[in-house]
Design a protein around this motif. Structure first.
Motif, PDB file in Angstrom:
ATOM      1  N   ASP A 148      -7.164  -9.968   1.068  1.00 54.61           N
ATOM      2  CA  ASP A 148      -8.453  -9.718   0.434  1.00 54.61           C
ATOM      3  C   ASP A 148      -8.273  -9.074  -0.941  1.00 54.61           C
ATOM      4  OD1 ASP A 148     -11.467  -9.434   0.577  1.00 54.61           O
ATOM      5  OD2 ASP A 148     -10.897  -7.328   0.374  1.00 54.61           O
ATOM      6  N   ALA A 149      -7.290  -8.170  -1.044  1.00 55.42           N
ATOM      7  CA  ALA A 149      -7.034  -7.516  -2.335  1.00 55.42           C
ATOM      8  C   ALA A 149      -6.532  -8.498  -3.380  1.00 55.42           C
ATOM      9  CB  ALA A 149      -6.038  -6.383  -2.143  1.00 55.42           C
ATOM     10  N   ALA A 191       9.333  -3.417  -6.769  1.00 56.55           N
ATOM     11  CA  ALA A 191       8.008  -3.760  -7.294  1.00 56.55           C
ATOM     12  C   ALA A 191       8.057  -4.597  -8.564  1.00 56.55           C
ATOM     13  CB  ALA A 191       7.218  -2.478  -7.552  1.00 56.55           C
ATOM     14  N   ARG A 192       9.238  -4.776  -9.131  1.00 54.45           N
ATOM     15  CA  ARG A 192       9.329  -5.503 -10.408  1.00 54.45           C
ATOM     16  C   ARG A 192       8.824  -6.942 -10.254  1.00 54.45           C
ATOM     17  NH1 ARG A 192      11.667  -4.267 -14.954  1.00 54.45           N
ATOM     18  NH2 ARG A 192      12.803  -2.519 -13.971  1.00 54.45           N
ATOM     19  N   GLY A 193       7.830  -7.291 -11.058  1.00 55.89           N
ATOM     20  CA  GLY A 193       7.278  -8.638 -11.042  1.00 55.89           C
ATOM     21  C   GLY A 193       6.363  -8.928  -9.873  1.00 55.89           C
ATOM     22  N   ALA A 194       6.006  -7.901  -9.107  1.00 54.06           N
ATOM     23  CA  ALA A 194       5.173  -8.124  -7.923  1.00 54.06           C
ATOM     24  C   ALA A 194       3.702  -8.283  -8.301  1.00 54.06           C
ATOM     25  CB  ALA A 194       5.331  -6.968  -6.945  1.00 54.06           C
ATOM     26  N   ASP A 195       3.019  -9.094  -7.511  1.00 55.76           N
ATOM     27  CA  ASP A 195       1.574  -9.260  -7.689  1.00 55.76           C
ATOM     28  C   ASP A 195       0.798  -8.166  -6.984  1.00 55.76           C
ATOM     29  OD1 ASP A 195       1.299 -11.971  -9.083  1.00 55.76           O
ATOM     30  OD2 ASP A 195       2.663 -12.423  -7.428  1.00 55.76           O
ATOM     31  N   VAL A 237      -2.062  -4.204  -8.548  1.00 57.06           N
ATOM     32  CA  VAL A 237      -2.818  -4.201  -7.296  1.00 57.06           C
ATOM     33  C   VAL A 237      -2.060  -3.336  -6.294  1.00 57.06           C
ATOM     34  CG1 VAL A 237      -3.738  -5.576  -5.397  1.00 57.06           C
ATOM     35  CG2 VAL A 237      -3.752  -6.501  -7.734  1.00 57.06           C
ATOM     36  N   LEU A 238      -2.733  -2.329  -5.738  1.00 57.56           N
ATOM     37  CA  LEU A 238      -2.110  -1.401  -4.800  1.00 57.56           C
ATOM     38  C   LEU A 238      -2.905  -1.385  -3.505  1.00 57.56           C
ATOM     39  CD1 LEU A 238      -0.129   0.939  -4.091  1.00 57.56           C
ATOM     40  CD2 LEU A 238      -1.782   2.495  -5.169  1.00 57.56           C
ATOM     41  N   PHE A 266      -5.030   0.614 -11.744  1.00 58.45           N
ATOM     42  CA  PHE A 266      -4.752  -0.140 -10.528  1.00 58.45           C
ATOM     43  C   PHE A 266      -6.059  -0.568  -9.857  1.00 58.45           C
ATOM     44  CE2 PHE A 266      -0.561   1.855 -10.689  1.00 58.45           C
ATOM     45  CZ  PHE A 266       0.262   0.870 -10.143  1.00 58.45           C
ATOM     46  N   ARG A 267      -6.028  -1.739  -9.255  1.00 58.68           N
ATOM     47  CA  ARG A 267      -7.074  -2.121  -8.323  1.00 58.68           C
ATOM     48  C   ARG A 267      -6.580  -1.696  -6.952  1.00 58.68           C
ATOM     49  NH1 ARG A 267      -9.126  -8.238  -8.245  1.00 58.68           N
ATOM     50  NH2 ARG A 267      -7.562  -8.575  -6.634  1.00 58.68           N
TER      51      ARG A 267
END
Length: 468
Positions: free
Chosen positions: A306-307, A378-382, A409-410, A427-428
């Motif tokens: 959902d995020a 976390a590098r390059g993570a969506d 996005v967290l 951050f969202r």
């Protein structure tokens, strides 16, 4: 007092070491020669803060030793503890007691007269009766005792739990066992005025299962309240605080999250259900707790989706924390596993970080890119998903984290970060039991104060398990 501990797993090793720290002569015995050799060389095979130093200190002092020779271990022992594993039987849910019964059969002809045999493994009601029959088939009645002494050790703080327990539970059927066990525990714990609860053996066996089932129910309840909070726009941290300050309820085990796991709650609730079924008793609350907890673990994947606007195909998701709780390397029933597996089925690429659990996780998870640094993970993570609230994860520099990510996005499944901090950095955020960033932005929720975290940090870290 000389004590023998059969089994050098988590419970046996911690218990034996702590008994030695109280000044007893302790011999730990195990059939695994490799494990015993490692312990004799000073290597501790499990991760538990402070245990390696305590093992070394008591070994050097001559109070703690390790052997594969059962006869050597139990010779002259006043108390012999059975602390072997009782894993759930595949496809059945009840405890596999084969190791307990095997230990009883093997020690029976070797113990001295008047030895107290104590079942410390977590076992169903009536196990002590069977152990008594097994030992009695070899020894004369009245020359031995069989008692129950369940453990209440939380992984990560097990040494503190043993040396400074809330209570000690002893189940006995004769005065000899009672006197010896009360002396064993009562002398070192007398200054702390620790309650020693003496019951019949069957009651003692049931106490452990009942305690874990109750705590599992409490966790499941607050998790369901968290879902309701998200829908109505309230804050589960404030709700838990308002509930927990009621002394009848208490603040512990009111931290919403992705579901309970570990070595005890899943196994013990299932074993209690099976015991109830065997006796024709309905325990509906426990049944619903087990069902709701399993559903919640997989539903967390939907929260992640959902995020990301329900599209994770080809997305890279960084999972921070893999073990079922901090300060342990235990991956048993960890919520991270169904979360990751579900996201993978929907096409996500998973990267993961855990301070100590990566090796154990690698035996369970497949096609997961494991990292030893959270920022590299976390590098390059969506999106980043916080699953276990390790201190090293709580203390991450969120600004630095955002810089290495593809999208800010967290998904905070442990409410590890203070409300508003991540949002202020751009951050969202999707948290547990709190309105999402999008709800707040669109005015769905009006709130001027986010409120405190559910409980003090000292209560949060280790509360998802009391047994091993």
């Amino acid at each position: 007092m000389k004590i023998a501990i059969i089994g050098t797993g988590y419970v046996g090793l911690v218990s034996g070491t702590c008994f030695a720290a109280w000044g007893n002569e302790v011999v730990c015995v195990d059939k695994d020669a490799h494990k015993i050799g490692a312990l004799q060389g000073g290597a501790v095979p499990i991760y538990e803060p402070g245990l390696d130093e305590l093992v070394e200190r008591n070994s050097v002092a001559g109070r703690l030793s390790f052997t594969c020779n059962l006869a050597e271990a139990v010779k002259g022992a006043a108390v012999v503890f059975i602390a072997v594993g009782t894993p759930p039987r595949p496809g059945h849910g009840d405890a596999d007691l084969s190791f307990v019964y095997m230990a009883a059969r093997e020690l029976a002809p070797l113990i001295d007269d008047n030895t107290v045999v104590v079942v410390k493994s977590t076992v169903p009601v009536g196990t002590g009766d069977i152990v008594h029959k097994i030992v009695g088939s070899t020894r004369k009645a009245g020359t031995f005792s069989v008692a129950s002494n369940p453990e209440f050790l939380r992984e990560g703080v097990a040494i503190e739990d043993f040396l400074q327990p809330d209570r000690v539970v002893i189940g006995v059927e004769d005065k000899v066992a009672e006197a010896r066990l009360v002396a064993l525990y009562g002398i070192p714990l007398e200054p702390k005025k620790t309650p020693i609860v003496v019951t019949r053996r069957r009651t003692s066996e049931l106490i452990k299962y009942a305690a874990n089932a109750f705590l599992a129910t409490k966790i499941t309840f607050i998790n369901e309240m968290a879902d309701l909070c998200e829908q109505v726009g309230s804050n589960v941290g404030e709700l838990a605080l308002g509930m927990g300050l009621d002394k009848r309820i208490g603040t512990s085990f009111l931290n919403a999250g992705p579901g309970y796991g570990g070595s005890c709650f899943p196994k013990d609730t299932m074993a209690l259900l099976r015991t109830a079924q065997d006796y024709g008793v309905s325990v509906r609350i426990v049944e619903e707790t087990v069902t709701a907890n399993e559903a919640r673990k997989r539903r967390m994947a939907l929260k992640v989706m959902d995020a990301l606007d329900n599209d994770v195909q080809g997305r890279t998701i960084a999972v921070l924390g893999l073990t079922f709780k901090p300060d342990t390397d235990d991956m048993r029933d960890a919520p991270s596993v169904p979360l990751i597996e579900t996201l993978q089925r929907f096409g996500a690429h998973i990267r993961a970080y855990d301070p100590v659990g990566a090796e154990n996780a690698s035996r369970i998870l497949s096609d997961v890119e494991l990292h030893d640094d959270a920022y590299e993970c976390a590098r390059g993570a969506d999106a980043v998903v916080v699953v276990t609230e390790w201190d090293s994860i709580r203390k991450l520099d969120l600004a630095r984290l955002k810089k290495v990510m593809r999208q800010a996005v967290l998904i905070d499944l442990r409410n590890a970060f203070a409300p508003g901090v991540a949002e202020a950095l751009g951050f969202r955020v999707s948290a547990i039991g709190r309105p999402t960033s999008r709800q707040e932005t669109t005015g769905t929720v009006s709130r001027t104060h986010a409120g405190p975290q559910e409980a003090p940090r000292s209560q949060q870290t280790h509360e998802n398990s009391i047994g091993g």
